[in-house]
Write an enzyme that holds these catalytic residues in place. Structure first.
Site, PDB file in Angstrom:
ATOM      1  N   GLU A  78      42.850  48.537  41.940  1.00  0.00           N
ATOM      2  CA  GLU A  78      43.390  49.465  42.042  1.00  0.00           C
ATOM      3  C   GLU A  78      42.708  50.537  41.235  1.00  0.00           C
ATOM      4  OE1 GLU A  78      47.434  49.095  40.298  1.00  0.00           O
ATOM      5  OE2 GLU A  78      47.560  51.008  39.594  1.00  0.00           O
ATOM      6  N   LYS A 258      54.389  46.700  34.320  1.00  0.00           N
ATOM      7  CA  LYS A 258      53.584  46.633  35.128  1.00  0.00           C
ATOM      8  C   LYS A 258      52.196  47.073  34.760  1.00  0.00           C
ATOM      9  CE  LYS A 258      51.370  47.769  39.489  1.00  0.00           C
ATOM     10  NZ  LYS A 258      50.180  48.743  39.533  1.00  0.00           N
ATOM     11  N   ASP A 274      44.830  31.450  35.867  1.00  0.00           N
ATOM     12  CA  ASP A 274      45.999  31.494  36.660  1.00  0.00           C
ATOM     13  C   ASP A 274      46.986  32.704  36.344  1.00  0.00           C
ATOM     14  OD1 ASP A 274      48.490  31.308  37.945  1.00  0.00           O
ATOM     15  OD2 ASP A 274      48.617  29.217  37.627  1.00  0.00           O
ATOM     16  N   HIS A 371      44.337  59.809  38.678  1.00  0.00           N
ATOM     17  CA  HIS A 371      44.570  59.172  40.018  1.00  0.00           C
ATOM     18  C   HIS A 371      43.911  59.928  40.987  1.00  0.00           C
ATOM     19  CE1 HIS A 371      47.579  55.959  39.383  1.00  0.00           C
ATOM     20  NE2 HIS A 371      46.828  55.952  38.409  1.00  0.00           N
TER      21      HIS A 371
HETATM   22  C1  MEV Z   1      50.401  52.103  37.607  1.00  0.00           C
HETATM   23  O1  MEV Z   1      49.744  50.856  38.289  1.00  0.00           O
HETATM   24  C2  MEV Z   1      50.887  51.822  36.248  1.00  0.00           C
HETATM   25  C3  MEV Z   1      51.721  52.877  35.541  1.00  0.00           C
HETATM   26  O2  MEV Z   1      52.856  53.101  36.215  1.00  0.00           O
HETATM   27  C4  MEV Z   1      52.306  52.124  34.197  1.00  0.00           C
HETATM   28  C5  MEV Z   1      53.458  53.083  33.668  1.00  0.00           C
HETATM   29  O3  MEV Z   1      54.161  53.771  34.354  1.00  0.00           O
HETATM   30  O4  MEV Z   1      53.502  52.956  32.322  1.00  0.00           O
HETATM   31  C6  MEV Z   1      50.886  54.118  35.088  1.00  0.00           C
END
Ligand code: MEV
Length: 424
Positions: A78, A258, A274, A371
């Site tokens: 990513e 995430k 793992d 991004h």
């Molecule tokens: C993207 O991989 C992760 C984010 O969405 C985390 C977040 O929203 O806190 C930018």
């Protein structure tokens, strides 16, 4: 014609790749990919091995964890993850770095009994024999005890409907310890079977590693958070609000978490650990009070932003695939770690740095700005821009009404044409 996959596991590598090529009508160039990424020793790791699947590995920088400068190898597909981690760590470095706390590092395994008429009574019998059962566990893996580890304690939990869980706590030393623990559990289950005249339903480690908790904290003077037109104080307040939203709302908590796992997984992969085990444990811990919540918390008193993140991170630095993965070993050298605990402390700091950078971007400029730059760079490279052409093409792309491959190719062609004309 459909290829014959019977006894596929017994075939040689060449036979396997031929069968696959036949089944999927692969071109010679496609078949060559199997060879390109092939690593002989990986036949020993998984079944029906074909080839390796490469993922990019990069380095996050600026980390200071418990007063020590660290560089962090990260494996991720990513864009922006490594930049964000380095960026978050840079802010925290200016504030003195991350501090971590690790009080205990034990793995937990479960033996589950079923169809018990009186689970409480069975639990009492087992607890009365706890010391003997810990000896049985240690005897199943004597070398662990010699290295200073071993079975530490045992508890019982009545689960309802006639089920009982017997939880064994083991100090697995430098390993993640799944295999060790599972063989200890099976030995203990046999003894319990004799003692209670019941066969265990199952014996297996639990990935809910609540006896391997590690915590990272940081205290950032708000002035360090200033971003564009947003004052540091405002950024701190907005980050605290973002943290509250992640506590209240599972939809936001999932994305918040995430982002944290973006960093933790990338280091888990780079260190041969793992990451599915860490993922499942971390998300279970995020729901420990019955509602799924953000894993981290950010609060501010107007002058300082305090961040904290606590998770179960039962990682290892020996055993498993690490012993045959030269890059995992090399990455331990880059990290400069001596113990599994060192890796846990660094990993939790990476999670918090990742979260800091994500929240700061989200509540100020938005996530797309960072991004977009990387995405435009990939687009320009895919369209054939050379390294020398990149800066100019990126400038033009940012202003272009459409940012697609055709536009980028046209911009590159125009630029080359102008260059030719001016060179003549
Ligand atoms: C993207 O991989 C992760 C984010 O969405 C985390 C977040 O929203 O806190 C930018």
């Amino acid at each position: 014609m459909t290829a014959d996959f019977r006894h596929f596991y017994q075939k040689t590598w060449a036979e396997r790749t031929d069968i696959v090529a036949q089944q999927a009508h692969l071109t010679p160039a496609e078949q060559a990919l199997f060879k390109q990424y092939y690593l002989e020793q990986h036949h020993e790791i998984i079944e029906n091995y074909l080839t390796d699947y490469p993922l990019p590995m990069g380095l996050a920088v600026n980390f200071v964890v418990d007063g020590v400068n660290r560089i962090i190898p990260m494996v991720t597909e990513e864009p922006s993850v490594i930049a964000a981690a380095s960026n978050g760590a840079k802010i925290v470095k200016r504030a003195g770095g991350f501090t971590t706390t690790l009080n205990q590092r034990e793995m937990i395994g479960q033996i589950v009994l079923e169809h018990l008429a009186d689970p409480e009574q069975t639990a009492t019998i087992i607890e009365q024999h706890a010391a003997a059962l810990l000896d049985v566990a240690d005897a199943a893996h004597p070398s662990l005890k010699k290295r200073g580890g071993g079975a530490r304690s045992l508890r019982t939990r009545v689960l309802g409907q006639g089920y009982l869980s017997i939880d064994l706590f083991v100090d697995v030393q430098a390993a993640m310890g799944a295999n060790m623990l599972n063989s200890m559990l099976e030995a203990v289950a046999k003894s319990i079977g004799v003692m209670t005249k019941t066969d265990a339903l199952m014996s297996i480690l639990s990935n809910y590693a609540t006896a391997s908790l590690v915590k990272a904290e940081c205290d950032i003077p708000v002035g360090l958070l200033q971003a564009g037109r947003y004052s540091g104080e405002l950024v701190a307040q907005k980050m605290a609000s973002a943290s509250t939203v992640a506590q209240l709302d599972p939809y936001r908590a999932t994305t918040h978490n995430k982002g944290i796992m973006n960093g933790i997984d990338a280091l888990a992969i780079a260190s041969g650990n793992d990451w599915r085990a860490l993922e499942s444990g971390a998300h279970a811990y995020a729901a420990k009070d019955g509602q799924y919540r953000g894993m981290s918390k950010w609060t501010t008193d107007g002058t300082t932003l305090h961040g904290e993140l606590e998770l179960p991170l039962p990682v290892g630095i020996v055993g498993g695939s690490i012993k045959i993965n030269e890059l995992a070993q090399l990455n331990q050298r880059l990290l400069g770690i001596q113990t599994a605990g060192d890796l846990e402390r660094i990993m939790i700091a990476v999670g918090l740095a990742q979260n800091l950078a994500a929240l700061r971007a989200l509540v100020t400029t938005g996530i797309q700005q960072g991004h977009m730059h990387l995405q435009l760079k990939s687009l320009a490279m895919a369209a054939g821009a050379t390294a020398a052409e990149l800066p100019k093409i990126l400038q033009q792309l940012e202003l272009a009404p459409q940012q697609d491959l055709a536009t980028t190719q046209r911009l590159i062609a125009d630029m080359r044409q102008i260059k030719e004309e001016t060179d003549d």
